[in-house]
Design a protein around this motif. Structure first.
Motif, PDB file in Angstrom:
ATOM      1  N   ASP A 148      57.012  40.651  66.229  1.00  0.00           N
ATOM      2  CA  ASP A 148      58.141  41.508  65.867  1.00  0.00           C
ATOM      3  C   ASP A 148      59.433  40.746  66.135  1.00  0.00           C
ATOM      4  O   ASP A 148      59.946  40.718  67.251  1.00  0.00           O
ATOM      5  CB  ASP A 148      58.098  42.809  66.661  1.00  0.00           C
ATOM      6  N   TYR A 185      60.405  31.570  69.647  1.00  0.00           N
ATOM      7  CA  TYR A 185      59.636  32.525  68.853  1.00  0.00           C
ATOM      8  C   TYR A 185      58.311  31.901  68.409  1.00  0.00           C
ATOM      9  O   TYR A 185      57.257  32.527  68.512  1.00  0.00           O
ATOM     10  CB  TYR A 185      60.462  32.967  67.644  1.00  0.00           C
ATOM     11  N   PRO A 209      54.990  40.538  75.189  1.00  0.00           N
ATOM     12  CA  PRO A 209      55.441  41.703  74.435  1.00  0.00           C
ATOM     13  C   PRO A 209      54.277  42.351  73.683  1.00  0.00           C
ATOM     14  O   PRO A 209      53.294  41.677  73.331  1.00  0.00           O
ATOM     15  CB  PRO A 209      56.456  41.132  73.441  1.00  0.00           C
ATOM     16  N   LYS A 210      54.412  43.638  73.420  1.00  0.00           N
ATOM     17  CA  LYS A 210      53.350  44.360  72.713  1.00  0.00           C
ATOM     18  C   LYS A 210      53.051  43.719  71.367  1.00  0.00           C
ATOM     19  O   LYS A 210      51.900  43.552  70.991  1.00  0.00           O
ATOM     20  CB  LYS A 210      53.754  45.825  72.536  1.00  0.00           C
ATOM     21  N   ASP A 211      54.095  43.361  70.630  1.00  0.00           N
ATOM     22  CA  ASP A 211      53.925  42.723  69.328  1.00  0.00           C
ATOM     23  C   ASP A 211      54.797  41.469  69.273  1.00  0.00           C
ATOM     24  O   ASP A 211      55.956  41.531  68.872  1.00  0.00           O
ATOM     25  CB  ASP A 211      54.306  43.683  68.199  1.00  0.00           C
ATOM     26  N   ALA A 256      66.319  41.041  69.888  1.00  0.00           N
ATOM     27  CA  ALA A 256      66.989  42.008  70.765  1.00  0.00           C
ATOM     28  C   ALA A 256      66.742  41.661  72.229  1.00  0.00           C
ATOM     29  O   ALA A 256      67.663  41.748  73.059  1.00  0.00           O
ATOM     30  CB  ALA A 256      66.507  43.423  70.460  1.00  0.00           C
ATOM     31  N   HIS A 257      65.525  41.258  72.554  1.00  0.00           N
ATOM     32  CA  HIS A 257      65.187  40.859  73.928  1.00  0.00           C
ATOM     33  C   HIS A 257      66.047  39.681  74.376  1.00  0.00           C
ATOM     34  O   HIS A 257      66.638  39.698  75.458  1.00  0.00           O
ATOM     35  CB  HIS A 257      63.700  40.507  74.000  1.00  0.00           C
ATOM     36  N   ASP A 262      62.533  41.265  65.195  1.00  0.00           N
ATOM     37  CA  ASP A 262      63.685  42.074  65.603  1.00  0.00           C
ATOM     38  C   ASP A 262      63.640  42.365  67.099  1.00  0.00           C
ATOM     39  O   ASP A 262      64.658  42.261  67.788  1.00  0.00           O
ATOM     40  CB  ASP A 262      63.747  43.385  64.808  1.00  0.00           C
ATOM     41  N   ALA A 263      62.467  42.716  67.617  1.00  0.00           N
ATOM     42  CA  ALA A 263      62.324  42.971  69.057  1.00  0.00           C
ATOM     43  C   ALA A 263      62.567  41.692  69.854  1.00  0.00           C
ATOM     44  O   ALA A 263      63.208  41.718  70.913  1.00  0.00           O
ATOM     45  CB  ALA A 263      60.938  43.537  69.364  1.00  0.00           C
TER      46      ALA A 263
END
Length: 156
Positions: free
Chosen positions: A38, A17, A33-35, A44-45, A40-41
């Motif tokens: 994020d 991260y 990634p777009k953000d 999840a990924h 949480d995203a």
């Protein structure tokens, strides 16, 4: 420097991260990634990746977590991806890690994509036997615009 791959541990995720949120590395990778912030995203990924049949590995350099590498996708269309902490760029780690991953996953063909101006990543892929087979354009979240990319293929 000894470079090795191993399965991803929960303790690797905070390192990944942090690496994903390095502005210079994001710009170079381009297709991100777009953000990236994020969390949480991100979680999840990584949960999906680790639960899939994809080959996902942590890159170690002298025992330290320095990045990740993976082969993912549908048979016949599988792609490689890797990320090495910017502090370790230019030391041959990505090349050694990708070679180890390719030895672990003998399936061919394999594909890779890179921003056309990411000379370091293209060089790593070519050192590992990938050859440029196409050019494309794609939206690069990290740059906020469409950019040129190269598609590379490993057949042997």
């Amino acid at each position: 420097m000894e470079v090795a791959l191993r399965e991803v541990h929960d303790s690797d995720l905070p390192v990944f991260y942090r690496q994903l949120n390095d502005p210079e590395a994001l710009r170079m990778a381009a297709f991100t990634p777009k953000d990236p912030a994020d969390r949480d995203a991100f979680d999840a990924h990584w949960e999906r990746l680790r639960a899939s049949s994809d080959v996902v590995r942590t890159i170690l350099a002298d025992g330290d977590v320095v990045g990740s590498a993976a082969v993912y996708g549908e048979p016949g269309e599988r792609e490689v991806t890797y990320w090495v902490d910017r502090a370790y760029w230019g030391q041959g780690i990505a090349t050694a890690a990708l070679r180890a991953l390719l030895a672990e996953v003998p399936e061919r063909p394999l594909y890779a994509r890179a921003a056309a101006d990411n000379a370091g990543s293209v060089r790593v892929l070519e050192k590992c036997g990938f050859r440029q087979t196409a050019q494309a354009r794609g939206y690069a979240n990290a740059r906020g615009e469409e950019i040129d990319e190269v598609v590379l293929t490993l057949t042997g």
